[in-house]
Design an enzyme around this catalytic site. Structure first.
Site, PDB file in Angstrom:
ATOM      1  N   THR A  16       3.053  -5.902   4.852  1.00 33.05           N
ATOM      2  CA  THR A  16       3.419  -5.062   5.775  1.00 33.05           C
ATOM      3  C   THR A  16       2.285  -4.804   6.548  1.00 33.05           C
ATOM      4  O   THR A  16       2.407  -4.087   7.654  1.00 33.05           O
ATOM      5  CB  THR A  16       4.177  -3.713   5.328  1.00 33.05           C
ATOM      6  N   TYR A  29      10.814  -4.245  10.970  1.00 29.35           N
ATOM      7  CA  TYR A  29       9.557  -5.110  11.532  1.00 29.35           C
ATOM      8  C   TYR A  29       9.424  -6.458  10.716  1.00 29.35           C
ATOM      9  O   TYR A  29      10.249  -6.560   9.762  1.00 29.35           O
ATOM     10  CB  TYR A  29       8.203  -4.387  11.294  1.00 29.35           C
ATOM     11  N   SER A  61       5.191 -10.332   0.391  1.00 26.69           N
ATOM     12  CA  SER A  61       4.601 -10.522  -0.897  1.00 26.69           C
ATOM     13  C   SER A  61       5.985 -10.642  -1.606  1.00 26.69           C
ATOM     14  O   SER A  61       5.733 -10.978  -2.914  1.00 26.69           O
ATOM     15  CB  SER A  61       3.687  -9.329  -1.217  1.00 26.69           C
ATOM     16  N   THR A  94       2.656  -4.586  -0.347  1.00 29.58           N
ATOM     17  CA  THR A  94       2.923  -3.712  -1.502  1.00 29.58           C
ATOM     18  C   THR A  94       3.775  -4.124  -2.519  1.00 29.58           C
ATOM     19  O   THR A  94       3.834  -3.679  -3.689  1.00 29.58           O
ATOM     20  CB  THR A  94       3.335  -2.388  -0.901  1.00 29.58           C
ATOM     21  N   ASP A  95       4.679  -4.912  -1.995  1.00 26.33           N
ATOM     22  CA  ASP A  95       5.925  -5.327  -3.367  1.00 26.33           C
ATOM     23  C   ASP A  95       5.411  -5.964  -4.262  1.00 26.33           C
ATOM     24  O   ASP A  95       6.180  -5.839  -5.562  1.00 26.33           O
ATOM     25  CB  ASP A  95       6.997  -6.201  -2.488  1.00 26.33           C
ATOM     26  N   LYS A 168       3.823   0.087  -7.669  1.00 24.88           N
ATOM     27  CA  LYS A 168       4.542   0.762  -6.838  1.00 24.88           C
ATOM     28  C   LYS A 168       5.708   1.722  -7.301  1.00 24.88           C
ATOM     29  O   LYS A 168       6.071   1.269  -8.144  1.00 24.88           O
ATOM     30  CB  LYS A 168       5.295  -0.251  -5.971  1.00 24.88           C
ATOM     31  N   GLU A 293       4.444  -0.661 -36.300  1.00 23.42           N
ATOM     32  CA  GLU A 293       4.647  -1.619 -37.688  1.00 23.42           C
ATOM     33  C   GLU A 293       6.142  -2.068 -37.616  1.00 23.42           C
ATOM     34  O   GLU A 293       6.893  -1.239 -37.094  1.00 23.42           O
ATOM     35  CB  GLU A 293       4.307  -0.760 -38.517  1.00 23.42           C
TER      36      GLU A 293
HETATM   37  C1  SIN Z   1       5.214  -7.114   1.180  1.00 26.16           C
HETATM   38  O1  SIN Z   1       4.983  -6.767   0.181  1.00 26.16           O
HETATM   39  O2  SIN Z   1       4.733  -8.025   1.829  1.00 26.16           O
HETATM   40  C2  SIN Z   1       6.187  -6.331   2.287  1.00 26.16           C
HETATM   41  C3  SIN Z   1       6.490  -4.968   1.891  1.00 26.16           C
HETATM   42  C4  SIN Z   1       4.819  -4.139   2.120  1.00 26.16           C
HETATM   43  O3  SIN Z   1       4.016  -4.498   2.277  1.00 26.16           O
HETATM   44  O4  SIN Z   1       5.149  -2.987   1.976  1.00 26.16           O
END
Ligand code: SIN
Length: 326
Positions: A16, A29, A61, A94-95, A168, A293
């Protein structure tokens, strides 16, 4: 290396942070549209830092895979091997940031910093957080290089998290990440000043070549839940009998502190008899699963199920065990 002005290599992988929409108020987007060079142009106040930008990949991602990790690892290794390079910064989605950060933490084998960053809003958004995050990441990397700090960290929303523990924790807040119970390593103030709170976690040191030694072992994640009767495991085993890429490991996102529905347990026992490794992580946000254990199956500490999958893949490749965070 001139320790006063370490070169920072910035590697772009998409996300993103490189996403674009139709206008500043558009929520919709597409991720992974702008080059890492374009991202750097949008960051004010970096004229004093020696930078080199390189595009490694351009992916959302959620679609991260082994081949992108291999390409990224090669570029990180090549950059850090250079005398004139003090640090690497990686722009990422972020993903799956927590998976890549954990992987790099396990592999990094030189005393230099690797700083990952991302954004929750596209580059064209009126609330774009990418320029601030990327600027912070470069400042953290440059300062860490000058101070001789090494390790993998993630810089998001003004907070520095250890790469071995970051995750995340919110699906849409700008401040979306936390350390799963680990405290931040430091912060970046609004004026760009980097404030330390804790020593960085030393990198795992396994080395980059592990990613190229063999095809990635297939490891799947399953969740234990009400009604988890294990038929999904039976289906996997039946498919394995026919397909050429058998499952080598299963990570269970367990209930609570590592418990598994009795139906799923019975199916996992059958999988284990076929040589499939079973690890337990927790589907609960905090605490993970600590070893006790008499455990039937290994516990993944405070790693998220997605990080535990990376850890089990590395284990199956023969990478020496690391201390599991938490
Ligand atoms: C991604 O992970 O590439 C899309 C979502 C993000 O970056 O927040």
């Amino acid at each position: 290396m001139d320790v006063k002005s370490p070169l920072v290599v910035v590697l772009g992988t998409g996300g993103t942070i490189a996403g674009t929409g139709a206008g500043p108020d558009d929520v919709a987007y597409q991720a992974a549209q702008l080059s890492v060079g374009q991202l750097l142009q949008a960051v004010p106040g970096l004229s004093g830092v020696a930078l080199e930008a390189r595009q490694v990949a351009q992916v959302d991602s959620k679609d991260m895979d082994w081949s992108v990790w291999q390409a990224l690892a090669r570029q990180v290794q090549a950059a850090l091997a250079r005398e004139d390079v003090g640090a690497v910064v990686i722009t990422h989605g972020t993903d799956t940031l927590e998976e890549t950060a954990y992987l790099l933490h396990r592999l990094l084998d030189v005393d230099k910093p690797v700083v990952l960053t991302a954004a929750m809003r596209a580059a064209t958004s009126a609330q774009a957080d990418g320029p601030r995050n990327l600027g912070d990441a470069v400042r953290v990397a440059e300062r860490a290089a000058r101070q001789g700090q090494s390790g993998v960290v993630v810089v998001m929303a003004g907070v520095i998290w250890p790469g071995c523990a970051v995750r995340k924790a919110h699906s849409w807040h700008i401040d979306a990440f936390d350390g799963g119970g680990c405290e931040p390593l430091g912060r970046v103030a609004d004026d760009g000043v980097v404030l330390d709170a804790m020593p960085w976690v030393p990198p795992g040191g396994a080395g980059w070549s592990w990613l190229d030694r063999a095809p990635p072992p297939r490891v799947e994640i399953l969740t234990s839940h009400a009604g988890a009767d294990g038929r999904v495991v039976e289906a996997l085993l039946a498919q394995d009998a026919k397909a050429g890429d058998p499952v080598k490991g299963l990570v269970v996102a367990c209930t609570g502190h590592g418990t598994i529905h009795q139906g799923l347990t019975r199916a996992l026992e059958k999988a284990e008899q076929r040589g499939i490794q079973v690890w337990r992580s927790s589907r609960v946000a905090r605490g993970g699963v600590q070893c006790r254990e008499g455990d039937r199956w290994p516990a993944a500490g405070s790693l998220t199920p997605a990080q535990a999958r990376v850890a089990l893949m590395l284990d199956l490749l023969g990478v020496p065990p690391a201390h599991l965070a938490g």
